[in-house]
Design a protein around this motif. Sequence first.
Motif, PDB file in Angstrom:
ATOM      1  N   LEU A 138       1.032  -5.675  21.904  1.00 52.64           N
ATOM      2  CA  LEU A 138       2.000  -5.950  20.728  1.00 52.64           C
ATOM      3  C   LEU A 138       2.482  -4.825  19.974  1.00 52.64           C
ATOM      4  O   LEU A 138       1.396  -4.326  19.228  1.00 52.64           O
ATOM      5  CB  LEU A 138       1.082  -7.238  19.873  1.00 52.64           C
ATOM      6  CG  LEU A 138       2.162  -7.876  18.718  1.00 52.64           C
ATOM      7  CD1 LEU A 138       3.161  -8.704  19.529  1.00 52.64           C
ATOM      8  CD2 LEU A 138       1.144  -8.857  18.118  1.00 52.64           C
ATOM      9  N   GLY A 139       3.637  -4.669  19.736  1.00 53.88           N
ATOM     10  CA  GLY A 139       4.339  -3.571  19.012  1.00 53.88           C
ATOM     11  C   GLY A 139       4.931  -2.836  19.786  1.00 53.88           C
ATOM     12  O   GLY A 139       5.789  -1.838  19.212  1.00 53.88           O
ATOM     13  N   LYS A 163      -0.278  -1.114   3.183  1.00 51.19           N
ATOM     14  CA  LYS A 163      -0.428  -0.578   4.687  1.00 51.19           C
ATOM     15  C   LYS A 163      -1.352  -0.819   5.348  1.00 51.19           C
ATOM     16  O   LYS A 163      -2.406  -1.453   5.033  1.00 51.19           O
ATOM     17  CB  LYS A 163      -0.551   0.973   3.926  1.00 51.19           C
ATOM     18  CG  LYS A 163      -1.908   1.605   3.875  1.00 51.19           C
ATOM     19  CD  LYS A 163      -2.156   2.922   3.388  1.00 51.19           C
ATOM     20  CE  LYS A 163      -3.374   3.331   2.897  1.00 51.19           C
ATOM     21  NZ  LYS A 163      -3.515   4.663   2.548  1.00 51.19           N
ATOM     22  N   VAL A 164      -1.273  -0.724   6.690  1.00 48.26           N
ATOM     23  CA  VAL A 164      -2.222  -0.920   7.635  1.00 48.26           C
ATOM     24  C   VAL A 164      -2.641   0.200   8.448  1.00 48.26           C
ATOM     25  O   VAL A 164      -1.728   0.603   8.891  1.00 48.26           O
ATOM     26  CB  VAL A 164      -1.643  -1.995   8.559  1.00 48.26           C
ATOM     27  CG1 VAL A 164      -2.577  -2.521   9.753  1.00 48.26           C
ATOM     28  CG2 VAL A 164      -0.994  -3.291   8.310  1.00 48.26           C
ATOM     29  N   GLU A 165      -3.899   0.401   8.425  1.00 44.44           N
ATOM     30  CA  GLU A 165      -4.202   1.545   9.014  1.00 44.44           C
ATOM     31  C   GLU A 165      -5.036   1.640  10.302  1.00 44.44           C
ATOM     32  O   GLU A 165      -5.307   2.567  11.025  1.00 44.44           O
ATOM     33  CB  GLU A 165      -5.397   2.340   8.100  1.00 44.44           C
ATOM     34  CG  GLU A 165      -4.907   3.001   6.838  1.00 44.44           C
ATOM     35  CD  GLU A 165      -5.725   3.759   6.055  1.00 44.44           C
ATOM     36  OE1 GLU A 165      -5.741   4.998   5.922  1.00 44.44           O
ATOM     37  OE2 GLU A 165      -6.908   2.961   5.786  1.00 44.44           O
ATOM     38  N   GLU A 177       4.748  -4.759   6.571  1.00 43.74           N
ATOM     39  CA  GLU A 177       6.186  -5.815   7.009  1.00 43.74           C
ATOM     40  C   GLU A 177       6.686  -5.057   8.022  1.00 43.74           C
ATOM     41  O   GLU A 177       7.561  -5.622   9.112  1.00 43.74           O
ATOM     42  CB  GLU A 177       6.932  -5.799   5.727  1.00 43.74           C
ATOM     43  CG  GLU A 177       8.458  -6.041   6.022  1.00 43.74           C
ATOM     44  CD  GLU A 177       8.694  -7.565   6.520  1.00 43.74           C
ATOM     45  OE1 GLU A 177       7.716  -8.227   6.580  1.00 43.74           O
ATOM     46  OE2 GLU A 177       9.703  -7.821   7.020  1.00 43.74           O
ATOM     47  N   GLU A 178       6.621  -3.604   8.311  1.00 44.04           N
ATOM     48  CA  GLU A 178       7.299  -2.994   9.306  1.00 44.04           C
ATOM     49  C   GLU A 178       6.718  -3.285  10.447  1.00 44.04           C
ATOM     50  O   GLU A 178       7.189  -3.304  11.497  1.00 44.04           O
ATOM     51  CB  GLU A 178       7.103  -1.257   8.967  1.00 44.04           C
ATOM     52  CG  GLU A 178       8.110  -0.560   9.834  1.00 44.04           C
ATOM     53  CD  GLU A 178       7.884   0.985   9.554  1.00 44.04           C
ATOM     54  OE1 GLU A 178       7.360   1.137   8.364  1.00 44.04           O
ATOM     55  OE2 GLU A 178       7.923   1.761  10.479  1.00 44.04           O
ATOM     56  N   LEU A 179       5.263  -3.280  10.625  1.00 43.77           N
ATOM     57  CA  LEU A 179       4.561  -3.810  11.770  1.00 43.77           C
ATOM     58  C   LEU A 179       4.899  -4.996  12.241  1.00 43.77           C
ATOM     59  O   LEU A 179       5.063  -5.344  13.497  1.00 43.77           O
ATOM     60  CB  LEU A 179       3.007  -3.700  11.495  1.00 43.77           C
ATOM     61  CG  LEU A 179       2.023  -3.793  12.615  1.00 43.77           C
ATOM     62  CD1 LEU A 179       2.364  -2.816  13.717  1.00 43.77           C
ATOM     63  CD2 LEU A 179       0.519  -3.555  12.255  1.00 43.77           C
ATOM     64  N   ARG A 180       5.042  -6.064  11.211  1.00 42.95           N
ATOM     65  CA  ARG A 180       5.535  -7.371  11.548  1.00 42.95           C
ATOM     66  C   ARG A 180       6.886  -7.367  12.277  1.00 42.95           C
ATOM     67  O   ARG A 180       7.288  -8.034  13.201  1.00 42.95           O
ATOM     68  CB  ARG A 180       5.625  -8.231  10.430  1.00 42.95           C
ATOM     69  CG  ARG A 180       5.511  -9.808  10.458  1.00 42.95           C
ATOM     70  CD  ARG A 180       5.507 -10.422   9.087  1.00 42.95           C
ATOM     71  NE  ARG A 180       7.082 -10.265   8.586  1.00 42.95           N
ATOM     72  CZ  ARG A 180       8.220 -11.057   8.773  1.00 42.95           C
ATOM     73  NH1 ARG A 180       7.788 -12.100   9.483  1.00 42.95           N
ATOM     74  NH2 ARG A 180       9.184 -10.684   8.203  1.00 42.95           N
TER      75      ARG A 180
END
Lengths: 295, 295
Positions: A59-60, B54-56, B67-70
């Motif tokens: 995913l992604g 942020k997602v690390e 939001e960017e990852l989504r």
Amino acid sequence: MTETQLKLKDHYQLAIIGCGPAGMAAALNAQIRRLDYVLIGKEPCSPKMIKAPKVENFLGFPEIKGEELRQRFLKHLEQMKIEIVPWKITNVYKGPPFTLLGGDYTTTADAVILAIGVSPQNLFFGETKLLGRGVGYCATCDGPLYANKTVAIIAYNKEGESEANYLADIAEHVIYIPYYNEIGKLDPRIEIKKGSVKSLNGNYKLEDLVLENEKIALDGVFIVRDNLPSEQLMPELKLSANAIEVNHNLETNIPGLFAAGDCTGQPYQLLKAAGEGATATLQAIKYLESLGKKA
Amino acid sequence: MTETQLKLKDHYQLAIIGCGPAGMAAALNAQIRRLDYVLIGKEPCSPKMIKAPKVENFLGFPEIKGEELRQRFLKHLEQMKIEIVPWKITNVYKGPPFTLLGGDYTTTADAVILAIGVSPQNLFFGETKLLGRGVGYCATCDGPLYANKTVAIIAYNKEGESEANYLADIAEHVIYIPYYNEIGKLDPRIEIKKGSVKSLNGNYKLEDLVLENEKIALDGVFIVRDNLPSEQLMPELKLSANAIEVNHNLETNIPGLFAAGDCTGQPYQLLKAAGEGATATLQAIKYLESLGKKA
């Protein structure tokens, strides 16, 4: 084993064994949660990814080459300053703490995550029966037992070459049976034999190996695979359908020992492996907290 | 509910309920394996991601905004031509086949994956006791029962507004209690009351609601949350510590029903959710094969 000097401490809170997607994802959470941990594995970390022409379901990343995704994973680790210690572990003993052994090195850990993948390479007929009775996985460990004797190495990768070169100095006769192409530099005293191993035979100890139609008398045989079968790494580990048995929390039958990724069974998928790695670290933290080992 | 006309068939092999990371990853595998499936969920598909600065630890994406990852996830779906059917399901009945119900729509499926996330919104005091006795989750379904009566809507999001506007035509008096800001266009007959709901009270049926210090006599109350509590969606479902109980294969206590992601319990992590979604579809395929439903 001609390992370069490894940077290993005597003890860690958590040891993650394996640097495929499961081990890498486990390390991300260990780093974020500031555990005293070590990530152990040998490049290329998931050789299967290199060969995947395209991955569609991580995913992604719509339609990406396996190798490109692998590079992205490694880059993520690099940006997080996560190091991989290139160590091949041959035994894990339960503790507490757990003791990890491989070659000349050893360390201990309060909790362990096995992310060792699966070996597509089947066991040989007679291998399990004769394990420790002439059959082994680590020439560096057991080689000295074979001084002036005849030993074979069945190798699925180049790692077998340094094992063989090491044995050439000790044994009377070393036979090298490669299961791969492009053989590197081998000591001239080593005899290379190609073909398919049919069986390892002996009653109380290894006596011979059958290669195609030829029977070769032997005192010892070392098998060098990409992955060590988990039952050899840790015989107490409960397996189910050839996979390490875990519950939804990725706990094995041994307290403090978790497993993640392909080694826990199908489906063999990158996203499943990575998700389990991430979870395993957080479950390990709960375990450490229950021991009072994590502030 | 003012849903636009939904594209729904009468029957699917697999229904995936929820379009967060677990549901999305489940859909990727369903698409690749060419199942006859439907992905059901309402944008924004994982509102939690929008708020994550942020997602690390989503392997492959070092330090990315939630939001960017989504958006990356949604783009992946788009590239695979995977559609999300914007349907809010209120009930799942076990079969076989399973029946899915919500508003004016219904469909059936041989296997179901619940990827419904968790609701951070606690149940109100009295809610479970009075469910079906004046307390409900779907005004479109039960609204007509309240003709000429007094009804309240407790809404965690704008979706409550269309429910309230619908009820304004039916009920004598509609009270709207928003748990969010920026209220949109409400029918002028609707009374807006702000504050915290303390309890829902009544012996055999709902009699009143206490809002801050005010007691409001009522015939019915509808609660509109981001997520429907899973025990309301399917009362037979076995829970454990407020999560849907699953084994390592993501099987629930109901054959053919799988669960993935946050709804299966902690850790609440994107990578864990996505990995479980991917796995759930492959386990569902095994189940379908066991029924002879998948060629």
